[in-house]
Structures are given as structure tokens and as C-alpha cells.
Design an enzyme around this catalytic site. Structure first.
Site, PDB file in Angstrom:
ATOM      1  N   PRO A   1     -49.378 -19.030 107.217  1.00 21.34           N
ATOM      2  CA  PRO A   1     -50.095 -19.434 106.000  1.00 21.34           C
ATOM      3  C   PRO A   1     -51.555 -19.804 106.286  1.00 21.34           C
ATOM      4  CG  PRO A   1     -48.482 -21.110 106.639  1.00 21.34           C
ATOM      5  CD  PRO A   1     -48.264 -19.930 107.526  1.00 21.34           C
TER       6      PRO A   1
ATOM      7  N   GLU B   1     -41.400 -24.661 112.355  1.00 21.93           N
ATOM      8  CA  GLU B   1     -42.754 -25.167 112.070  1.00 21.93           C
ATOM      9  C   GLU B   1     -43.829 -24.198 112.548  1.00 21.93           C
ATOM     10  OE1 GLU B   1     -43.432 -27.693 110.132  1.00 21.93           O
ATOM     11  OE2 GLU B   1     -41.257 -27.917 109.934  1.00 21.93           O
TER      12      GLU B   1
ATOM     13  N   ARG C   1     -47.709   2.608 101.971  1.00 25.83           N
ATOM     14  CA  ARG C   1     -47.922   3.459 100.790  1.00 25.83           C
ATOM     15  C   ARG C   1     -49.337   4.034 100.729  1.00 25.83           C
ATOM     16  NH1 ARG C   1     -49.116   1.276  96.286  1.00 25.83           N
ATOM     17  NH2 ARG C   1     -47.621   2.217  94.880  1.00 25.83           N
TER      18      ARG C   1
ATOM     19  N   ASP D   1     -53.682   2.594  90.998  1.00 22.18           N
ATOM     20  CA  ASP D   1     -52.977   1.318  91.057  1.00 22.18           C
ATOM     21  C   ASP D   1     -53.943   0.153  90.838  1.00 22.18           C
ATOM     22  OD1 ASP D   1     -50.383   2.141  91.493  1.00 22.18           O
ATOM     23  OD2 ASP D   1     -50.578   2.150  93.672  1.00 22.18           O
TER      24      ASP D   1
HETATM   25  N1  SAH Z   1     -45.968 -25.477 109.767  1.00 22.14           N
HETATM   26  C1  SAH Z   1     -46.631 -24.253 109.483  1.00 22.14           C
HETATM   27  C2  SAH Z   1     -45.838 -23.396 108.519  1.00 22.14           C
HETATM   28  C3  SAH Z   1     -44.566 -22.867 109.122  1.00 22.14           C
HETATM   29  S1  SAH Z   1     -43.712 -21.844 108.013  1.00 22.14           S
HETATM   30  C4  SAH Z   1     -47.984 -24.533 108.860  1.00 22.14           C
HETATM   31  O1  SAH Z   1     -48.087 -25.509 108.119  1.00 22.14           O
HETATM   32  O2  SAH Z   1     -48.949 -23.774 109.071  1.00 22.14           O
HETATM   33  C5  SAH Z   1     -42.764 -20.871 109.134  1.00 22.14           C
HETATM   34  C6  SAH Z   1     -43.261 -19.474 109.392  1.00 22.14           C
HETATM   35  O3  SAH Z   1     -43.239 -18.750 108.186  1.00 22.14           O
HETATM   36  C7  SAH Z   1     -44.683 -19.365 109.895  1.00 22.14           C
HETATM   37  O4  SAH Z   1     -44.726 -19.458 111.288  1.00 22.14           O
HETATM   38  C8  SAH Z   1     -45.101 -17.995 109.421  1.00 22.14           C
HETATM   39  O5  SAH Z   1     -44.749 -16.970 110.341  1.00 22.14           O
HETATM   40  C9  SAH Z   1     -44.296 -17.803 108.161  1.00 22.14           C
HETATM   41  N2  SAH Z   1     -45.072 -18.031 106.936  1.00 22.14           N
HETATM   42  C10 SAH Z   1     -44.957 -19.062 106.088  1.00 22.14           C
HETATM   43  N3  SAH Z   1     -45.815 -18.971 105.063  1.00 22.14           N
HETATM   44  C11 SAH Z   1     -46.504 -17.826 105.245  1.00 22.14           C
HETATM   45  C12 SAH Z   1     -47.545 -17.162 104.524  1.00 22.14           C
HETATM   46  N4  SAH Z   1     -48.055 -17.672 103.392  1.00 22.14           N
HETATM   47  N5  SAH Z   1     -48.006 -15.990 105.015  1.00 22.14           N
HETATM   48  C13 SAH Z   1     -47.517 -15.477 106.166  1.00 22.14           C
HETATM   49  N6  SAH Z   1     -46.539 -16.064 106.892  1.00 22.14           N
HETATM   50  C14 SAH Z   1     -46.032 -17.215 106.444  1.00 22.14           C
END
Ligand code: SAH
Length: 243
Positions: free
Chosen positions: A88, A115, A153, A168
Site C-alpha cells: 500500500p 504486516e 490486456r 476503454d
Molecule cells: N503493514 C503494512 C500493510 C500490510 S498488508 C503497511 O501498513 O504498509 C499485507 C500485504 O498485503 C502487504 O505486504 C502487501 O503485499 C499487500 N497489500 C495490502 N494493501 C495493498 C495495496 N493497496 N496494494 C498492493 N498491495 C497491498
């Protein structure tokens, strides 16, 4: 294009690849997807891939060792090979980025869980960090699938001759016009007359103005960066006056 997905849940990835456009692309040899189970590279009797965070706090962290070894096991196809961490905290994934990534030869997608991954992995092994949106998922698998789907795609041949991605949403910085199919009248609702007229120029203009109207209503932010023709500007002026 070759994708390598590194995950603790390989079946989540393979399930999505069983059907639809991606399944056809794999069968047709247009894309190749290799899934690596990170746990195969974990050691010890329990093959643990996660551990408690140094410094305390909630949850578990993915250990660097198994992930690093899993990454080392992936053969690189050449220079246009990218290792990407789903997180994220990454760059927001957009249609523009999908086009950019469609030029690569190999995308290695690392899916986090718990996490997230040990910070040293980012430094040692990751070229780029991608986020699929401003929300937190429980794992990177959905994100990796989103990236693979949107990128594939755009690869020539994947959509097949009958489908095109040129119109698109997002392709020209606008949302797509509304679509209708048979029947002509459904629950008393009629298909717009112009679409039945057979007049291609009228249909083109109608679709363009619908596209502009929708974008103005739903995503006015997109209009600031869209590439607009003088014709578009005129249509927008008219729409402005009406409202
Ligand atoms: N503690 C981390 C979030 C972990 S979520 C933080 O706050 O940054 C667990 C996993 O889900 C992450 O390692 C990632 O690979 C995936 N993930 C969660 N949200 C995501 C998003 N918006 N985009 C891409 N991967 C995501």
C-alpha cells in the site's frame, strides 16, 4: 511476457488464471505465468516464513530469508525484467503504468502477507513498489492479479481481434461512453435513438459527448489532464451551459 508471482498462497493465483482472457492468453502462449511458493524456500521443521517484529508490536513480519531465496530461484529473462513489491506504500498503479509495464519482458511480483515483508528485502531485491489503491488488503495476491490482468490486456493479441482497448475508460484520459445491447426496450427503458440510426458520424459525436459528460460528472479531476481536441472543448462548453 513472463510473470513470476511469489506468494505464500499459490492457489489464489492459479485459480484466477483458470478462466477468461488470462487463461486464453496462457493457452495461446502470449503470456507465461510461473508461481513460486515462498514456503518452499523456508527452512526448519515447520518451514516458517514469518516471525515476530523486532521492537514489538502487533502481527507478524515475512522473514527475509525465504523470500530472498525464492527471488534468487527465479530465472531472469533479460534486461527488461522488473522485481515489484505489492504494497500500500507503493506508486499508485494506473492505466498509464499498465502501458509502461506492458513493455517489460518479465514482471516478478512479490506478494506480502501479515504486516508485510522485512524492510531489508525492499533494499536488496526490489526495483519498484506498486499499490493498487489507498486501502489495505490482507495480502498482495489480489494486487498482483490486478497488475497481471490490466497489463496482459494491453499485449497485442490478448484481447483477440474482436475486442479493442482503444476506447476503454482512461485510454484517452476520459471515461468510456455508455454501452447498450439487445433488447431495444428493457423494462420500458429504450436504447438512445442515435445508436440505431446507422449514422456513424452522429454515433461518434454522441459517444464522445457522453464520454465527456460522464467524466465531467463523475471524475472532473480527469479533465484537467485529458488530451482534448477543439471539438471536445466545444462539447464541454455546451455541457457547461446546460448545467
Ligand atoms: N503493514 C503494512 C500493510 C500490510 S498488508 C503497511 O501498513 O504498509 C499485507 C500485504 O498485503 C502487504 O505486504 C502487501 O503485499 C499487500 N497489500 C495490502 N494493501 C495493498 C495495496 N493497496 N496494494 C498492493 N498491495 C497491498
Amino acid at each position: 511476457m513472463r510473470y513470476d508471482v511469489l506468494t505464500l498462497f499459490p492457489e489464489m493465483i492459479s485459480a484466477y488464471l483458470q478462466e477468461g482472457i488470462l487463461a486464453r492468453a496462457v493457452k495461446g502462449g502470449l503470456i507465461r505465468v510461473e508461481i513460486t511458493d515462498i514456503r518452499d524456500y523456508a527452512r526448519g521443521p515447520h518451514r516458517t516464513a514469518d516471525d515476530r517484529p523486532f521492537g514489538g508490536g502487533d502481527g507478524m513480519v515475512m522473514k527475509p530469508g525465504p523470500l530472498y531465496r525464492a527471488l534468487e530461484s527465479v530465472p531472469r529473462t533479460g534486461e527488461r525484467s522488473l522485481v515489484m513489491l505489492m504494497t500500500p506504500q507503493g506508486e499508485p498503479f494506473t492505466q498509464r503504468m499498465a502501458w509502461e509495464l506492458s513493455e517489460a519482458e518479465q514482471l516478478i511480483l512479490v506478494c506480502g502477507r501479515y504486516e508485510g515483508v522485512d524492510e531489508r528485502i525492499r533494499k536488496l531485491a526490489i526495483d519498484r513498489e506498486l499499490s493498487v489503491g489507498d486501502y489495505v488488503l490482507s495480502g498482495g495476491e489480489l494486487g498482483a492479479l490486478i497488475v497481471m490482468d490490466a497489463v496482459s490486456r494491453l499485449i497485442p493479441g490478448v484481447l483477440g481481434g474482436e475486442r479493442s482497448n482503444k476506447e476503454d475508460s482512461f485510454e484517452d484520459g476520459l471515461l468510456e461512453y455508455p454501452q447498450y445491447t439487445r433488447p431495444r426496450i428493457f423494462q420500458g427503458e429504450e436504447v438512445p435513438e442515435v445508436l440505431l440510426s446507422g449514422n456513424h458520424e452522429k454515433i461518434r459525436l454522441w459517444r464522445r459527448s457522453q464520454s465527456l459528460k460522464r467524466t465531467l460528472e463523475k471524475r472532473p479531476d480527469m479533465l484537467r489532464t485529458a488530451s482534448l481536441s477543439p471539438e471536445d472543448e466545444k462539447i464541454l462548453e455546451k455541457l457547461d451551459k446546460k448545467s
